[in-house]
Enzyme design. Structure first.
Site, PDB file in Angstrom:
ATOM      1  N   HIS B  44       0.868  -1.195  -0.154  1.00 29.00           N
ATOM      2  CA  HIS B  44       0.248  -0.285   0.134  1.00 29.00           C
ATOM      3  C   HIS B  44       0.933   1.415   0.103  1.00 29.00           C
ATOM      4  O   HIS B  44       0.037   2.130  -0.429  1.00 29.00           O
ATOM      5  CB  HIS B  44      -1.523   0.244   1.272  1.00 29.00           C
ATOM      6  CG  HIS B  44      -2.433   1.372   1.137  1.00 29.00           C
ATOM      7  ND1 HIS B  44      -3.814   0.183  -0.108  1.00 29.00           N
ATOM      8  CD2 HIS B  44      -2.059   2.056   2.152  1.00 29.00           C
ATOM      9  CE1 HIS B  44      -3.965   2.080  -0.007  1.00 29.00           C
ATOM     10  NE2 HIS B  44      -3.174   3.169   1.708  1.00 29.00           N
ATOM     11  N   HIS B  90     -10.648   3.014  -1.135  1.00 27.84           N
ATOM     12  CA  HIS B  90     -10.568   2.809   0.529  1.00 27.84           C
ATOM     13  C   HIS B  90     -11.453   1.409   0.296  1.00 27.84           C
ATOM     14  O   HIS B  90     -12.610   2.286   0.731  1.00 27.84           O
ATOM     15  CB  HIS B  90     -11.747   3.849   0.784  1.00 27.84           C
ATOM     16  CG  HIS B  90     -10.980   4.117   2.292  1.00 27.84           C
ATOM     17  ND1 HIS B  90     -11.146   4.785   3.209  1.00 27.84           N
ATOM     18  CD2 HIS B  90      -9.511   4.217   2.551  1.00 27.84           C
ATOM     19  CE1 HIS B  90     -10.043   4.858   4.359  1.00 27.84           C
ATOM     20  NE2 HIS B  90      -9.016   4.779   3.740  1.00 27.84           N
ATOM     21  N   GLY B 528      -1.789   7.855  -9.731  1.00 28.48           N
ATOM     22  CA  GLY B 528      -2.688   7.066  -9.132  1.00 28.48           C
ATOM     23  C   GLY B 528      -2.429   6.009  -8.077  1.00 28.48           C
ATOM     24  O   GLY B 528      -1.829   6.186  -6.914  1.00 28.48           O
ATOM     25  N   SER B 531      -4.909  -0.691  -5.515  1.00 28.21           N
ATOM     26  CA  SER B 531      -5.312  -1.287  -4.546  1.00 28.21           C
ATOM     27  C   SER B 531      -5.645  -2.960  -4.814  1.00 28.21           C
ATOM     28  O   SER B 531      -6.111  -3.361  -5.906  1.00 28.21           O
ATOM     29  CB  SER B 531      -6.709  -0.626  -4.343  1.00 28.21           C
ATOM     30  OG  SER B 531      -7.875  -2.113  -3.681  1.00 28.21           O
TER      31      SER B 531
END
Lengths: 236, 735
Positions: B44, B90, B528, B531
């Site tokens: 991450h 998220h 960007g 994920s």
């Protein structure tokens, strides 16, 4: 002739710049941003309480903002007859400050609503609506989670008897009736004025429809009506 | 310390990563130092699995002022104005706690944009959920939409565009991607650099608490049904605090009181501190005794990994500290000097004089490991190319099929979603969420900015390379139909577990497609987010590289909207429909299967079409223009007819099946309407761009849709179709 206009900025206000910009675009006049901590302000001819989420709306909409130092000054000028308009959160603050009766509760279906709705002008003789005609149907956006107007039955009768209901929610053809108000407002009330005729509160956002480019101009006349009232009063 | 595997496992590090740390440090790191490595070396934060792939993306161009590597990218729109923008996911927080997860997703990306010195002027959101007939999915949808609304509405930033897609692959792991767009003056851009040895490190905004601890690591794991207990990993948002933080920050930037700044996002104080030091080639120290806390008794590592929201780190010259403090005092916000920029290159944590941890900043950032995970083509890729489209081709009653499409969750009106968002605050929204893209005006100019986000997850699943390229082309076309020039993109790349070679294959192929299309269409990638680990109980989501596009319109008067304007206007299809039902929404609706060949993409044609649309808009040839996408030509036509409830009388012939002609999803097609006397000018412009076209018929005042295609007929009242389309999602979504 120049008029002095103030747009009050509470922490969490978010339509303050919009009001300044729209007022200026339509009338060509400037407006001052006035910070809520001011405890002494000029004798503004027009005070705009803008939309937003003052204090995050964390307690009850408008309930904390009304204790801001500047509100004592707003009340002082309101009692002197200066024009005060509260839009959306500004309307909620005016009811909390007891400059207008009633309260704005959570929307009937509990969801935030942002969309164009239709409004019927019920009283075109006020300082804020002289440029409209009674019965005009306006297309104006609302954007709120707590716009469900409520007042005691005695208070409602007083609003009705004294022609203090200025705007009602309606259908595109101007029909007013049960279940037409998107937020569940009592008697389809979208905007009211005080008995003295110098304090107006409304949930819809006229400042968002004062230019063609933004999809409509039905809100312009609120600003131009105020301007012509001030001109007639001949305030310097 | 003994070398027990729990030593590294506790910090989500591998043994080889632990060895690398020992080698770099030349000593045994202490617990806090290992915790810092653990979070900074998570995928991450350091993109260890994706970095080599991301390097393939085009990132440069004369329009790019700031490319990847900063809080947000920036493109030039002339006359001293720039647009800062970025998209972020998220997903995992939203899966556990949809309202706060989505709200803080918006909050985080807004901070990234104003950290560049930009005033945020719009948000977009790209959402994916499972099958809407499931109660949990409904509750996720309600929570996410309410969360996005509550944060954006309170901030007074309009949410102007987005997309919502439902598919069982997102059942346990929804996607919540948010994009923020800000306006700045190009001579007032700020960056996240800790420059100037001796400068003061200030922490401003909220107090630090235990919320969101290890959120970055949580994002780098798969979800399972045991995850309800991870709710403490989800941050809690306070949009009112963020609104104050935004205004105070813009005020100090305007007054030139700051050298550099960064928001505290994933990995909180740790990442902001060492990244700012790393970018400047400096060191910095923080005194943890000085950090304002929400509650007493936080451990050192908890403070460093806390993801409490609404905080920013500032680098301020010593003489300006008081002036900064004065502004934050005015807004009733905390501002605390917690450290200094140093010349030793180390990220150092202290309590008073006691040093708790000290690591060269570059070890945490640049020296993070980089991997090239193995990848292999999954079997489904070839298998699913073949599909039997006969149930669609032989459907028979195409009017009924159109009605079924109109009420399907993916194609029905999304007003239930966007009416919960403030779309018009700030007085810039010229075209809101109903169009192909949103159009915002730039105050005090005639300029406009067109914004869109797009990705067809099914296409990417069935063919990652082509699907990702299509996402770029589609996002570009969305802004081009308004008359705008596609400028640049941000992306949010949502995939499953990269340690699975078949998932990583999807990622590699998608990056190839994205790079090819972005390069060809001259829309560089300015930043960007990646994920990974979007899986639930071992099942991966459909890969979803979501593309956020910014387009530029020089003169707002030339804008083109999507809906038909008046009777007698001619309706023309630009582009050429092919026999392409593979991967389509209609095939899925009729057969329940995700299969078939993804529509072909001809980038040269896509580019010509974009160029043509801008020129036609400039010459004011078009009454309307609407992109044909999911649901095909028929959906495009009725959507254009809905706003004014106009009728259509269309009659054309072609050599493809009726199902393909009406519902096939051939790319690079646009339906335009024009006044009849403009036909010749339009045709010559089309010829100049080598674009095929078909005259379909005309707009009528009958209020009826009448289509005669070859020997098949579709007819229905537009009002009836509109009612079906308008009411469907609301009915499904309400709990």
């Amino acid at each position: 002739m120049t008029f002095k206009t103030a747009v009050i900025v509470f922490p969490g206000s978010n339509c303050d710049q919009d009001c300044v910009r729209s007022w200026q675009t339509v009338t060509g006049l400037k407006a001052d941003l006035v910070w809520h901590k001011e405890s002494k302000i000029d004798n503004y001819d027009l005070i705009i309480l803008p939309g937003g989420f003052s204090y995050g709306d964390y307690l009850r909409t408008g309930a904390i903002a009304r204790f801001s130092p500047v509100m004592a000054e707003v009340i002082r000028l309101a009692y002197k007859g200066h024009l005060v308009i509260g839009i959306c959160n500004g309307f909620q603050i005016l009811t909390e400050a007891h400059l207008l009766p009633g309260a704005l509760l959570r929307n009937r279906y509990l969801k935030y609503i942002c969309k164009d709705i239709y409004l019927r002008v019920e009283n075109a003789k006020t300082a804020f609506t002289g440029g409209y005609h009674r019965g005009d149907v306006l297309r104006i956006p609302i954007s709120h989670g707590e716009g469900n107007y409520n007042v005691s039955s005695h208070g409602l009768k007083e609003l009705q008897d004294h022609d203090l209901i200025v705007f009602r929610y309606c259908t595109p053809d101007g029909t007013v009736g049960a279940d037409i108000a998107p937020n569940g407002s009592m008697d389809s009330i979208a905007g009211i004025i005080n008995k003295a005729g110098n304090v107006l509160g409304l949930m819809p956002h006229p400042e968002r429809v004062s230019e063609d480019e933004l999809g409509g101009t039905d809100g312009r006349s609120v600003w131009t009506s105020i301007l012509s009232t001030l001109q007639k009063r001949g305030v310097a | 310390m003994k070398e027990d595997p729990s030593l590294w496992k506790e910090h989500d590090l591998t043994e080889s990563e632990y060895r690398k740390i020992l080698e770099l440090m030349g000593r045994q790191p202490n617990y806090l130092e290992l915790a810092l490595f653990g979070v900074m070396w998570s995928e991450h934060c350091c993109y260890k699995d994706s970095k080599l792939q991301l390097a393939k993306l085009p990132t440069k161009g004369p329009q790019v002022i700031q490319g990847p590597g900063e809080n947000a990218g920036i493109v030039d729109i002339g006359d001293g104005f720039g647009i800062a923008f970025k998209m972020e996911s998220h997903n995992h927080p939203s899966a556990i706690e949809p309202f706060q997860g989505a709200a803080t997703g918006i909050g985080g990306i807004i901070r990234d944009v104003f950290a560049m010195g930009a005033r945020p002027i719009a948000s977009l959101d790209s959402l994916r959920f499972g099958d809407i007939n499931n109660h949990r999915v409904k509750s996720l949808l309600n929570g996410v939409v309410a969360g996005i609304g509550s944060y954006g509405n309170c901030m007074g930033i309009p949410t102007v565009a987005g997309e919502v897609f439902f598919h069982p692959s997102f059942q346990g792991n929804p996607l919540v991607n948010a994009m923020s767009v800000g306006l700045l003056k190009t001579d007032k851009i700020f960056r996240g650099k800790a420059s100037g040895v001796g400068n003061i490190v200030m922490l401003v905004g909220s107090r630090t608490g235990r919320d969101g601890i290890k959120g970055a690591s949580f994002a780098s794991e798969e979800l399972s049904d045991m995850d309800a207990d991870k709710r403490h990993n989800v941050q809690v948002g306070d949009p009112f605090m963020e609104k104050l933080l935004l205004e105070a920050t813009l005020e100090i930037l305007e007054a030139d009181l700051v050298v550099g700044l960064q928001d505290l996002g994933a990995a909180g104080l740790t990442s902001s501190g060492c990244e700012m030091a790393g970018r400047a080639g400096n060191g910095l120290y923080m005194d943890l005794d000085l950090v304002p806390l929400r509650e007493q008794g936080l451990e050192d590592w908890e403070m460093m990994l806390s993801e409490s929201q609404e905080r920013m780190l500032l680098i301020v010259e010593p003489v300006k500290v008081d002036a900064v403090r004065k502004v934050f005092d005015k807004w009733d916000l905390l501002s605390t000097a917690i450290g200094k920029v140093t010349d030793d290159g180390c990220f150092t944590l202290k309590r008073g004089e006691k040093v708790l941890a000290s690591i060269p900043a570059a070890y945490l950032t640049e020296k993070a490991p980089v991997y090239s995970p193995p990848y292999s083509e999954p079997a489904y890729f070839e298998e699913r190319k073949h599909a039997d489209h006969s149930p669609v081709v032989n459907y028979g009653d195409f009017t009924e099929l159109l009605k079924r499409l109109l009420i399907s969750p993916n194609l029905s009106s999304k007003h239930w979603v966007y009416e919960q968002y403030d779309t018009t605050v700030m007085l810039n929204t010229v075209i809101g969420p109903i169009g192909d893209a949103a159009l915002l005006r730039i105050p005090d100019t005639r300029k406009g900015v067109a914004l869109s986000c797009d990705c067809n997850s099914r296409y990417v699943y069935l063919d990652p390379e082509k699907g990702a390229a299509i996402a770029v082309a589609e996002a570009a076309l969305n802004v081009a139909v308004l008359g705008a020039k596609p400028l640049a993109i941000t992306n949010c790349l949502n995939f499953g577990n990269p340690e699975n070679p078949q998932i990583f294959w999807q990622f590699v192929k998608a990056i190839d497609g994205l790079a090819r299309a972005a390069g060809y269409l001259d829309t560089p990638v300015t930043g960007g987010n990646v994920s990974f680990y979007n899986e639930y109980d071992g099942k991966a989501i459909f890969p979803t590289p979501c593309i956020g596009m910014v387009g530029y319109l020089a003169d707002l008067d030339n804008r083109v909207s999507f809906h038909f304007k008046k009777p007698s206007d001619l309706v023309i299809l630009i582009g050429k429909s092919l026999e392409e039902l593979g991967a389509s929404e209609v095939h899925y609706l009729v057969t329940g299967k995700d299969e078939g060949t993804v529509p072909s993409l001809d980038l040269e044609l896509a580019k010509s079409l974009n160029d043509f649309l801008q020129e036609a808009a400039n010459r004011k040839l078009l009454q309307s223009a609407h992109d044909c996408s999911d649901g095909g030509l028929a959906m495009c036509l009725v959507e254009s007819a809905f706003p004014l409830a106009l009728g259509l009388n269309l009659n054309w012939k072609d050599n493809i099946s009726t199902a393909s002609a009406l519902f096939g999803e051939t790319q690079s097609r646009v339906v335009v309407s024009i006044e009849p006397d403009k036909l010749d000018s339009l045709k010559s412009l089309l010829n100049a761009h080598n674009l095929p076209h078909t005259l379909l018929g005309e707009v009528t005042d009958s209020g009826n849709l009448v289509i005669n295609y070859n020997s098949d007929k579709v007819s229905a009242s537009i009002a009836e179709l509109k009612d079906l389309w308008y009411g469907a999602l609301k009915k499904e979504a309400e709990i």
